[in-house]
Design a protein around this motif. Sequence first.
Motif, PDB file in Angstrom:
ATOM      1  N   LYS A 192      62.437  52.901  76.807  1.00 46.72           N
ATOM      2  CA  LYS A 192      63.966  52.586  77.097  1.00 46.72           C
ATOM      3  C   LYS A 192      64.387  51.505  76.317  1.00 46.72           C
ATOM      4  CE  LYS A 192      65.152  55.257  80.929  1.00 46.72           C
ATOM      5  NZ  LYS A 192      66.165  55.725  81.066  1.00 46.72           N
ATOM      6  N   THR A 193      63.689  50.403  76.015  1.00 42.73           N
ATOM      7  CA  THR A 193      64.242  49.302  75.250  1.00 42.73           C
ATOM      8  C   THR A 193      64.133  49.760  73.900  1.00 42.73           C
ATOM      9  OG1 THR A 193      63.180  48.042  77.111  1.00 42.73           O
ATOM     10  CG2 THR A 193      64.380  46.653  75.294  1.00 42.73           C
ATOM     11  N   ALA A 194      63.439  50.752  73.467  1.00 41.53           N
ATOM     12  CA  ALA A 194      63.250  51.220  71.985  1.00 41.53           C
ATOM     13  C   ALA A 194      62.661  50.374  71.045  1.00 41.53           C
ATOM     14  CB  ALA A 194      64.864  51.171  71.445  1.00 41.53           C
ATOM     15  N   LEU A 195      61.368  49.898  71.785  1.00 31.62           N
ATOM     16  CA  LEU A 195      60.291  49.167  71.150  1.00 31.62           C
ATOM     17  C   LEU A 195      59.845  50.103  69.986  1.00 31.62           C
ATOM     18  CD1 LEU A 195      59.085  46.553  70.497  1.00 31.62           C
ATOM     19  CD2 LEU A 195      57.437  46.920  72.169  1.00 31.62           C
ATOM     20  N   VAL A 196      59.703  49.505  68.609  1.00 27.64           N
ATOM     21  CA  VAL A 196      58.790  50.565  67.846  1.00 27.64           C
ATOM     22  C   VAL A 196      57.693  50.951  68.366  1.00 27.64           C
ATOM     23  CG1 VAL A 196      58.020  50.319  65.699  1.00 27.64           C
ATOM     24  CG2 VAL A 196      60.178  49.916  65.727  1.00 27.64           C
ATOM     25  N   PRO A 197      56.661  51.821  68.315  1.00 28.30           N
ATOM     26  CA  PRO A 197      57.227  53.096  67.615  1.00 28.30           C
ATOM     27  C   PRO A 197      58.070  54.195  68.617  1.00 28.30           C
ATOM     28  CG  PRO A 197      55.161  53.490  68.218  1.00 28.30           C
ATOM     29  CD  PRO A 197      55.670  52.126  68.764  1.00 28.30           C
ATOM     30  N   MET A 198      58.635  53.559  69.666  1.00 29.76           N
ATOM     31  CA  MET A 198      59.393  54.332  70.598  1.00 29.76           C
ATOM     32  C   MET A 198      60.875  54.191  70.349  1.00 29.76           C
ATOM     33  SD  MET A 198      56.924  53.797  73.914  1.00 29.76           S
ATOM     34  CE  MET A 198      56.635  51.987  73.403  1.00 29.76           C
ATOM     35  N   HIS A 199      61.259  53.929  69.132  1.00 25.62           N
ATOM     36  CA  HIS A 199      62.731  53.756  68.814  1.00 25.62           C
ATOM     37  C   HIS A 199      63.492  54.883  68.208  1.00 25.62           C
ATOM     38  CE1 HIS A 199      60.961  53.617  65.073  1.00 25.62           C
ATOM     39  NE2 HIS A 199      62.116  53.856  64.756  1.00 25.62           N
ATOM     40  N   PHE A 200      62.808  55.908  68.114  1.00 25.64           N
ATOM     41  CA  PHE A 200      63.538  57.173  67.579  1.00 25.64           C
ATOM     42  C   PHE A 200      64.735  57.444  67.886  1.00 25.64           C
ATOM     43  CE2 PHE A 200      60.667  58.571  70.752  1.00 25.64           C
ATOM     44  CZ  PHE A 200      61.557  59.491  71.455  1.00 25.64           C
ATOM     45  N   TRP A 201      65.020  57.286  69.105  1.00 25.01           N
ATOM     46  CA  TRP A 201      66.232  57.761  69.563  1.00 25.01           C
ATOM     47  C   TRP A 201      67.322  57.077  69.455  1.00 25.01           C
ATOM     48  CZ3 TRP A 201      68.357  54.600  73.349  1.00 25.01           C
ATOM     49  CH2 TRP A 201      67.492  53.721  73.695  1.00 25.01           C
ATOM     50  N   LEU A 202      67.132  55.768  69.312  1.00 22.63           N
ATOM     51  CA  LEU A 202      68.239  54.806  69.405  1.00 22.63           C
ATOM     52  C   LEU A 202      69.148  54.714  68.189  1.00 22.63           C
ATOM     53  CD1 LEU A 202      68.303  51.095  70.677  1.00 22.63           C
ATOM     54  CD2 LEU A 202      69.159  51.589  68.361  1.00 22.63           C
ATOM     55  N   PRO A 203      68.621  54.626  66.930  1.00 19.92           N
ATOM     56  CA  PRO A 203      69.904  54.646  65.799  1.00 19.92           C
ATOM     57  C   PRO A 203      70.777  55.764  65.962  1.00 19.92           C
ATOM     58  CG  PRO A 203      67.519  54.271  65.093  1.00 19.92           C
ATOM     59  CD  PRO A 203      67.315  54.871  66.456  1.00 19.92           C
ATOM     60  N   THR A 204      70.268  56.881  66.021  1.00 20.35           N
ATOM     61  CA  THR A 204      71.295  58.099  65.914  1.00 20.35           C
ATOM     62  C   THR A 204      72.354  57.974  67.072  1.00 20.35           C
ATOM     63  OG1 THR A 204      69.711  59.361  67.034  1.00 20.35           O
ATOM     64  CG2 THR A 204      69.936  59.761  64.493  1.00 20.35           C
ATOM     65  N   ALA A 205      71.636  57.655  68.267  1.00 14.87           N
ATOM     66  CA  ALA A 205      72.503  57.521  69.398  1.00 14.87           C
ATOM     67  C   ALA A 205      73.517  56.540  69.234  1.00 14.87           C
ATOM     68  CB  ALA A 205      71.779  57.334  70.589  1.00 14.87           C
ATOM     69  N   HIS A 206      73.152  55.422  69.134  1.00 12.71           N
ATOM     70  CA  HIS A 206      73.833  54.273  68.934  1.00 12.71           C
ATOM     71  C   HIS A 206      75.271  54.264  67.802  1.00 12.71           C
ATOM     72  CE1 HIS A 206      71.438  51.069  71.376  1.00 12.71           C
ATOM     73  NE2 HIS A 206      71.464  52.579  72.147  1.00 12.71           N
TER      74      HIS A 206
END
Lengths: 104, 498, 86, 153, 490, 100, 108
Positions: free
Chosen positions: B223-237
């Motif tokens: 949920k905090t978008a720590l790499v490598p679990m960040h894939f969702w963040l850039p596009t959404a933001h």
Amino acid sequence: MSTTVLYPLLGAALFALGVWGLLARKHLIHKVIAANFLGSGVFLVLIGLAGRTAGADPDPVPLAMVLTGIVVTVALTALALALIKRYYSATGLDTLEPAEEAEQ
Amino acid sequence: MNLVAHLPVIVIMMPLIGASIAFVAGPRRAPLVTVATAVLTIAPVAWLGARVLAEGPTRYEIGGWGGPLGIVLVADGLSAAFLGLVAIVGLGVTLYATGYYRVATGSRPGPGHGLYWTLWLFMWSSLNALLLTGDVFNVYVCLELVGLSAVALVTLAEGAEPLRAAMRYLFASILGAMTYLLGVALLYAATGVLDMRMLADSLGPSVAAETGLALMVAALLLKTALVPMHFWLPTAHAAAPSPVSAALSALVVKGSFFVTLRLFLDVMPAGYLGGADVLIGVLGAVAIVWGSIQALLQERIKLLVAYSTVAQVGYLFLLFPLARHGGEVLSAALLGVLVHALAHAFAKSSMFLAAGVTLKRFGHDRIADLPGTARRAPVIAATFALAGVTMMGLPPSGGFGAKWLIASAALASGEWWWAAVVLVGGLLASAYMFRLLAVFMAAPGGRPLPVGGVRTLRTEWVPLALAAASFLLVLAVPLVTRLAEASAVVAQAGGVVP
Amino acid sequence: MDPVLGALAAFIMVTAFLGILRIERGPSGADRMLSAMLFGTTGVALALVLAEAIGSAGARDAGLVFALLGAVTAVAFVKRAWRAGE
Amino acid sequence: MTAIWWAISEGDTAALAVGAPAALAAALISLALHPDPLPVVRPLGLLRFAGFFLVHSVRGGIDVALRALKPSMPIDPRIITYDLRLPGNTARVVFTNTLSLLPGTLSAKLGRDTLEVHVLDCAGEVTAEIARVEDRVADLFGVRLAPHAGGAC
Amino acid sequence: MTVWLPVLLPVLVGVTTFLLGETRERLRVLVNLAGAVLSSGVVIALVVRAYDGAVAGSSVEMLPGLALSLEADLLGLLFSAVATVLWAVTLVYAFGYMAHAENRARFFGFFALCIASANGVALSADLLGLFVFYELLTLATYPLVVHSGTDEALVAGRRYLYYALSGGAALLLGVVWLYAIAGTVPFTPGGALGAVAGRTGELRAIFALLAGGFGVKAALVGLHRWLPGAMVAPAPVSALLHAVAVVKAGAFGMVRLVNEVYGPELATSLGVAQPLAAIAAITILFGSIVALRQDDIKRRLAYSTIAQLSYITLGVALCSPLAAVGAVAHLAHHAVMKITMFFSAGSLAETHHIKRLSALDGVGHLMPATMASFAAASFGLAGIPPFAGFFSKWPLGAGAAESGQVWATLLFVTSGALAVGYLAPFLVRAVRPAAAAREPGAESDPRMLWPIVIVGALSLVLGLLAGVPGSPLDWAARAVAPSYAGWSPW
Amino acid sequence: MDAGGAAVSLLFDILLIVTLLWIAVGALSETKLFKSVVMFIVFGLFLAIAWVRLGAPDVALAEAAIGAGVTGALMLDAVGHLRKRPTPYPTDQREEEADA
Amino acid sequence: MMSTLDTLTAGIEYALYAAGAFFFLAGSVGLVRFPDVYTRLHALTKADNLGLGLVCLGLAVRAGSPVVALKLLLIWLLVLGAGATACYLVAEAARAAEVAPWTRGERR
């Protein structure tokens, strides 16, 4: 006896299945279904581990958690399906990826 | 009725009530309602903060139940700091949004404009609840509510790309929340309690409890978008409307980080989940480098800013490997991370808001096509410059204070490599920020910049004010220090002054 | 669990299980929906039998809902999802 | 309706306290929303209808079960169009639904004054059977119908 | 609080200039000049007090246990005075030079912020403050470097940033590290690290980091590559910032580092001063030789700067009191001389579009006053008495010899000869008859001419008055003496 | 609980669990969308049975009503929508910032 | 101690279960074997509903409480109503979509 072991295991299996489906399946509806399995798996673990069998003193906490969880899951599913419909109307796509390739 | 006893409830209910009124009021009056709510929310938040400073961490049991099924709210310095952050940035974002979504009579109302106010206030309320809740299950509910409203807010932008981004965000959000809940299930099976304080007392060596906590932490990292679990963040933001992007990047990400902090520092006994803290720190370091490099490669401002979030979030996680050392290292690192969270929130919101104005005025946010911005839109350029200084961690900005504290904690602990990471991160941030600023400074090159949209005081000066706040945050450090001292964990660690 | 009721429940489940074959074979959406409706009825039976076997009165309410469910999904199917020639 | 609630809550009087007003309210609302006056159900007709219905639904179940289980699967389905004699929507809907539960017939489409019926085996006096059911429903609502002309499948 | 004024006044001027906007020309001139004069007055007042032995200091807490402290000691005030007074002079020149340029509000605003940062660097009482203002200086300079917005400027700006910010990062790491082991390190003549002198390994690494950080702005060889490119900035910027404030901040940092953080003794015993001296020596030779081959006037001057800056670094790295005095005096002398040269180069370019040495023929007849000033500065830079440069080079050479480092003395002599080599062609060509007829444009705008004449005259005057109390040489001696226990210039 | 009862309930549990897993795997691995959705609904019903079996009738109620019912109906609706011909937006995929 | 009456009720109860189970089986078999939508609907509505009715009856016998029996009856009626309605809806939709009914002689 079997309930406290078998059903949490089923829950774990469903959870794993859900993760797999969410990540590996391309079709958006499949993803939504997978997300629901994910939820079901968690709920099974919750209730199953609470060891609530007939006659035992009922523990209301996991029940309350699961009921809340189900409501939340339905809300999320509804949102996801609404988005999928809008997305399809806009692009004619029912997956996330191919469009990306086309975009780049 | 004793108002003080209900302060946390008021803090949560205020935006919620505002949301309902905004929903009923309709798109024409909703902006006014939202501004009023934002202003009114500041008072109870400040009051709560003052009480925490005066009396230390406080528990509130709603309806006087307590126990496993009652709702327990906990206000300590940490939550007060984040609540204050949400309130201030929230007010800025709200003011900006009133300019951004001008209700132009006769013109087409912006898509989803009416829903924006309701959803935003609802998200605000959920965030406040997340910051105050004292039990791990309610955290789940709040995370879901925040996620739900956040996804809905992203889809207010027009076109297919925001929808795609929102869906990716939604699926990541569901995965995170469900993983978190699975963790709660295991934890509850092992301990039989959900209340954080009771958990802290009853956590023993137990495979189920450790697995549960590991799952919860993993979910929060997603949920905090720590790499490598960040894939969702850039596009959404990047795809969301700018006021939404600002709130997401500045506040929502901090919410799940706050819970991680709670779990690690308040709930888990020292040494629990051995090795996880170092692993998280390493991921944080990777995030700093990877996110910055990605930011450097982006062609659009909003994507650049979004990837910058991925990078900046990494700093937050450097706390965990340092926290192991306890004592002064922990105090310094915690204060540093707290300052960083605040500085980043101010800077990031200002940058997203300024990016929104850029889009409105020039019709696009392609970096390469914006030479001469410093001349045509000096306020926008100044906003990016000031916020950029914080991102880079250059003195005397808030970002500098944060990096100084983190780096000195690292050096004091003997693990100098974390300090090196902080410095490399600062350099990379300079690289991507100056890449943008250089284009702003460039001569327009004969290409006339299309000028559209209306400049308003709110849309240009609010971002600048937020950027200035991030720049001048060092001035607030004494207050933050006192708040950090009033949080449960530092009380154990023994003072926060390094 | 009462063995007789347990066996009954197991048997009903096996019959319900047969219905899955219809989902597999189709051929039309309507045929597949029939399976779901089959589970509506068998589900009520299962819920009621289990309610008795476990001694939980609340489970009978679940049976009640099952009964409605078949209708709801059928309506949704007919009104929203039905297209010929699948 | 209150009685139904009482049964649903399995005699729990506490639930009744909630249920009774709710049921009453629901009844009033449904009355208020319904523009047509509800056709009156005659108690005696209801009793007769119930007996008829029970017997025939058992027959229907046995009938279809045998057809399904027999290896030869003796069916000869057809869709026939039946001319309705019943007046009123409520009665027609009751008839349509009842028909589906009875042996060998399945309502497929309710037209303006006709009903398409899918019959499982066209062999017997199907139309007359249907007409008999229609008479029973008519009896339930206290309506008298002209005798049906009858006809083969 | 007075000690904050040299920082805050220019900040105020800068912010006011931004807010006034592009069109309020008169008010802008007024505010800037008034600010510069007022700041100069404050600095001079501080100097007078410091000569009396009263050191003003003040600090503001920035982070818990971490304060931003300023202190008006003589060493700092020397740099501060140079920057502030020359700011006033440069402003006049810049009003002429930038009369028709674009974005003047932005230009003068950042200009003032640069001076504020330079004053902060000068007056910081410890490494943290120095670092803070050092970074601010980088930030405030960048918009000036890329002012024209051309691709060339942007490339130069990017390079400047890469170097400066990397240096800043090294500096930060060094400072944090040092603070982690030694706590706050206030500048103390003779060194402040006695308590932790045993941790030699760490101290060496920290020294390398700090010297590397300062070395970027001080343009040590290898770290110098940003400097020639940065000459694309408008002439006043090159003059003030690259001859005075920015590069001197690096050199000044070296002085603080060697003399007042480590102390000459510790620096020598750790074995960190000698490598620094060697690098500085190489830089001197490198800069001088490369300068010989440049045709572009500003580039030739830039390489000259690289060489001359290392005089300062070498001077302190020799750890000989006399050499250190020379180094500190050179800080002021070089500033005056180099600014004259850049002003002149700017006038040549702006008034006669002369940017190359080879196009200089006969210009002495057109602009006698400008070229005379240029000549005065050149003599000084070459170390010819009685011009100012001589009075820094002499102690440098003498100090080197005195401490037994004769190679350095020889180096100073050699580089003096090389300086003659790269400066003489300017004068020779200027007095040559013009190859082609020139338009009778004569001297440039008086707003540009007078500053040139004043600073040119200073190159001579400072030399003539070198023995007077209050001259840079005397000042430097007083500033350096406390770092060498038992040494007195008198 | 006697042995026979235990055996029967174990049999029932295993039967239920296998069915649930099978349906779940089927629903996700199926390529035909509609099949997947029907399987999902069926899954929800069986899951409700599992809740009853676990002695959580309230959950069963909720699961049947909204887990399978409402969600299933929504999914059917979505599947129906996905069969229609899409009417794409104009190609411009920028965010709404372009002021009208 | 089991009295004769108890044995008798138990016998009736089990017989009802068995009958119910039989009809459930028949319904499912019909669903699988029958050739088209309409015929399958027949199997579904009639056999399964009867099966459910019988099981309900058996359970009512077992419970021995009139309230529970009434409730079971209500549930059954509800299922009947819902089943018939759903069945009609599907059949109507199939008609509307012009799904041709299977006729004898056609192979599946």
